[in-house]
Design a protein around this motif. Structure first.
Motif, PDB file in Angstrom:
ATOM      1  N   VAL A 178      13.925 -11.207   8.670  1.00  0.00           N
ATOM      2  CA  VAL A 178      14.870 -10.299   9.333  1.00  0.00           C
ATOM      3  C   VAL A 178      14.186  -9.081   9.947  1.00  0.00           C
ATOM      4  O   VAL A 178      14.844  -8.278  10.611  1.00  0.00           O
ATOM      5  N   LEU A 179      12.875  -8.930   9.735  1.00  0.00           N
ATOM      6  CA  LEU A 179      12.158  -7.761  10.235  1.00  0.00           C
ATOM      7  C   LEU A 179      10.982  -8.200  11.092  1.00  0.00           C
ATOM      8  O   LEU A 179      10.483  -9.322  10.947  1.00  0.00           O
ATOM      9  N   PRO A 180      10.482  -7.338  11.973  1.00  0.00           N
ATOM     10  CA  PRO A 180       9.311  -7.694  12.783  1.00  0.00           C
ATOM     11  C   PRO A 180       8.061  -7.871  11.909  1.00  0.00           C
ATOM     12  O   PRO A 180       7.990  -7.383  10.782  1.00  0.00           O
ATOM     13  N   THR A 181       7.062  -8.558  12.471  1.00  0.00           N
ATOM     14  CA  THR A 181       5.799  -8.781  11.775  1.00  0.00           C
ATOM     15  C   THR A 181       4.976  -7.500  11.729  1.00  0.00           C
ATOM     16  O   THR A 181       4.947  -6.730  12.692  1.00  0.00           O
ATOM     17  N   SER A 182       4.296  -7.280  10.595  1.00  0.00           N
ATOM     18  CA  SER A 182       3.330  -6.190  10.467  1.00  0.00           C
ATOM     19  C   SER A 182       1.944  -6.812  10.519  1.00  0.00           C
ATOM     20  O   SER A 182       1.491  -7.430   9.547  1.00  0.00           O
ATOM     21  N   ASN A 183       1.260  -6.682  11.632  1.00  0.00           N
ATOM     22  CA  ASN A 183       0.002  -7.390  11.852  1.00  0.00           C
ATOM     23  C   ASN A 183      -1.199  -6.643  11.286  1.00  0.00           C
ATOM     24  O   ASN A 183      -1.388  -5.457  11.570  1.00  0.00           O
ATOM     25  N   ASP A 184      -1.992  -7.349  10.505  1.00  0.00           N
ATOM     26  CA  ASP A 184      -3.297  -6.879  10.024  1.00  0.00           C
ATOM     27  C   ASP A 184      -3.259  -5.414   9.617  1.00  0.00           C
ATOM     28  O   ASP A 184      -3.841  -4.542  10.269  1.00  0.00           O
ATOM     29  N   VAL A 185      -2.578  -5.141   8.491  1.00  0.00           N
ATOM     30  CA  VAL A 185      -2.368  -3.764   8.047  1.00  0.00           C
ATOM     31  C   VAL A 185      -3.559  -3.190   7.286  1.00  0.00           C
ATOM     32  O   VAL A 185      -3.539  -2.012   6.909  1.00  0.00           O
ATOM     33  N   ALA A 186      -4.602  -3.996   7.030  1.00  0.00           N
ATOM     34  CA  ALA A 186      -5.753  -3.549   6.244  1.00  0.00           C
ATOM     35  C   ALA A 186      -7.003  -3.534   7.118  1.00  0.00           C
ATOM     36  O   ALA A 186      -7.652  -4.567   7.315  1.00  0.00           O
ATOM     37  N   PRO A 187      -7.374  -2.391   7.691  1.00  0.00           N
ATOM     38  CA  PRO A 187      -8.564  -2.330   8.541  1.00  0.00           C
ATOM     39  C   PRO A 187      -9.847  -2.459   7.728  1.00  0.00           C
ATOM     40  O   PRO A 187      -9.858  -2.280   6.509  1.00  0.00           O
TER      41      PRO A 187
END
Length: 361
Positions: free
Chosen positions: A57-66
């Motif tokens: 139900v929510l947008p994707t959070s892409n690659d949150v760990a740099p």
């Protein structure tokens, strides 16, 4: 043979500590105490995680760990046949999380006017003395000084803060039997309470001064190794860290970070001398997953499994160069935005690499 073989086993450990629980980064090892003679080493680590959050139900959070780097330096001095001294600089704690898109980014479902973020770094100086009884047993102990700094951006605002050095203790015992390359070392490090000063840039109030304390946790390290055949070494470690109850709280905002699980990380490996110059090592790692859901979106994984390879080349009697590479699978986690609206962090992965240069004199 011992120099090259032990170096290879150490680098598999170095590369894998980048994926330990809580915000653990260096593993706070004291194995430099057991190097022969006078010795100095420099270590560089690089970690490249890939952590993505998805939802129905929510947008994707892409690659949150740099990706991030870690440095450490160690010096060991043999005072006499009974006493040894070691000085260690490392960066034991850190967090690197950045939501550039998805519900926790600027303008996302959480309604933040900025990206959710945690950027925490630390520096520690450790001074240790070791006394060898001459029968294989030794004791070691000393003091550790720790300071930290960082930025957290969450629903509480934007917190920028730093601490001065505060102090804790280290104590341990070890047993060695050199003819079979046996060593068992147990080390306890006390918690360290740091006093922080900073500001919270809360919207729309503007920057406001904040002071608070954070107690970094106590820990226990058990390291072991033994020869099992000609030129073959089995090694491993168990590290327990008391993360349960670790928190960062300010008034009037309340909790920014709260952990509710202790962590225990296990490693087991084997090292093999190939020739007088080259040694290789293979290591497996495991850390049990903690509670789900996470209490903070700034900790989007829990637990891990890893495999690591290490190699040491003994350039001459004084100089050695070691390298390690680790592939890890951080455990699945989820964060509950609202009832029925979770961000699921599944199928994560991470690569870690380490280089160490050692010089004996």
């Amino acid at each position: 043979m011992k120099k090259a073989l032990w170096g290879a086993t150490a680098l598999t450990l170095v590369a894998s500590t980048s994926f330990a629980g809580g915000i653990d980064r260096s593993g706070q090892g004291v194995n430099i105490l057991f190097e022969e003679g006078n010795y100095v080493q420099f270590t560089w680590q690089h970690a490249d995680p890939s952590v993505t959050g998805t939802s129905t139900v929510l947008p994707t959070s892409n690659d949150v760990a740099p990706s991030y780097n870690n440095l450490s330096f160690g010096y060991k001095h043999e005072i006499n046949e009974n006493w040894d001294l070691a000085l260690i600089y490392d960066q034991p704690y850190g967090a690197h999380i950045h939501y550039t898109d998805g519900p926790l980014s600027a303008g996302g479902a959480a309604g933040l006017p900025y990206n959710g973020l945690a950027e925490i770094n630390s520096d520690a100086l450790t001074a240790l003395l070791q006394y060898n009884f001459g029968n294989g047993f030794s004791i070691h102990g000393g003091a550790r000084a720790l300071k930290a700094r960082g930025t957290i951006q969450s629903g509480n605002g934007i917190l920028n803060s730093k601490s001065s050095y505060d102090f804790g203790g280290v104590v341990g015992v070890a047993y060695e039997k050199p003819d079979i390359a046996l060593r068992v070392a147990l080390t306890y490090a006390s918690g360290i309470k740091n006093g922080f000063e900073g500001t919270n840039s809360a919207f729309p109030a503007g920057a406001q001064a904040r002071t608070f304390d954070v107690e970094f946790p106590e820990s226990v390290n058990l390291d072991f190794q033994t020869g099992v055949a000609a030129n073959t070494l089995v090694f491993g470690s168990v590290r327990w860290v008391g993360w349960d109850g670790f928190s960062l709280d300010t008034t009037p905002e309340g909790s920014w970070v709260n952990f509710d699980n202790n962590t225990t990380t296990y490693t087991l490996g084997v090292g093999q001398r190939i020739n007088d110059k080259l040694s290789l090592a293979l290591q497996l790692g495991y850390e049990k997953a903690g509670n789900r859901p996470t209490t903070t979106a700034l900790a989007p994984t829990t637990g891990s499994k890893s495999i690591g390879l290490g190699a040491t080349y003994q350039v001459n009697e004084q100089l050695s160069v070691s390298g390690g590479l680790t592939y890890a699978i951080p455990g699945d986690q989820y964060f509950q935005m609202a009832p029925g609206a979770n961000i699921d962090f599944n199928d994560n992965s991470a690569w870690g690499a380490g280089i160490r240069i050692g010089y004996r004199f």
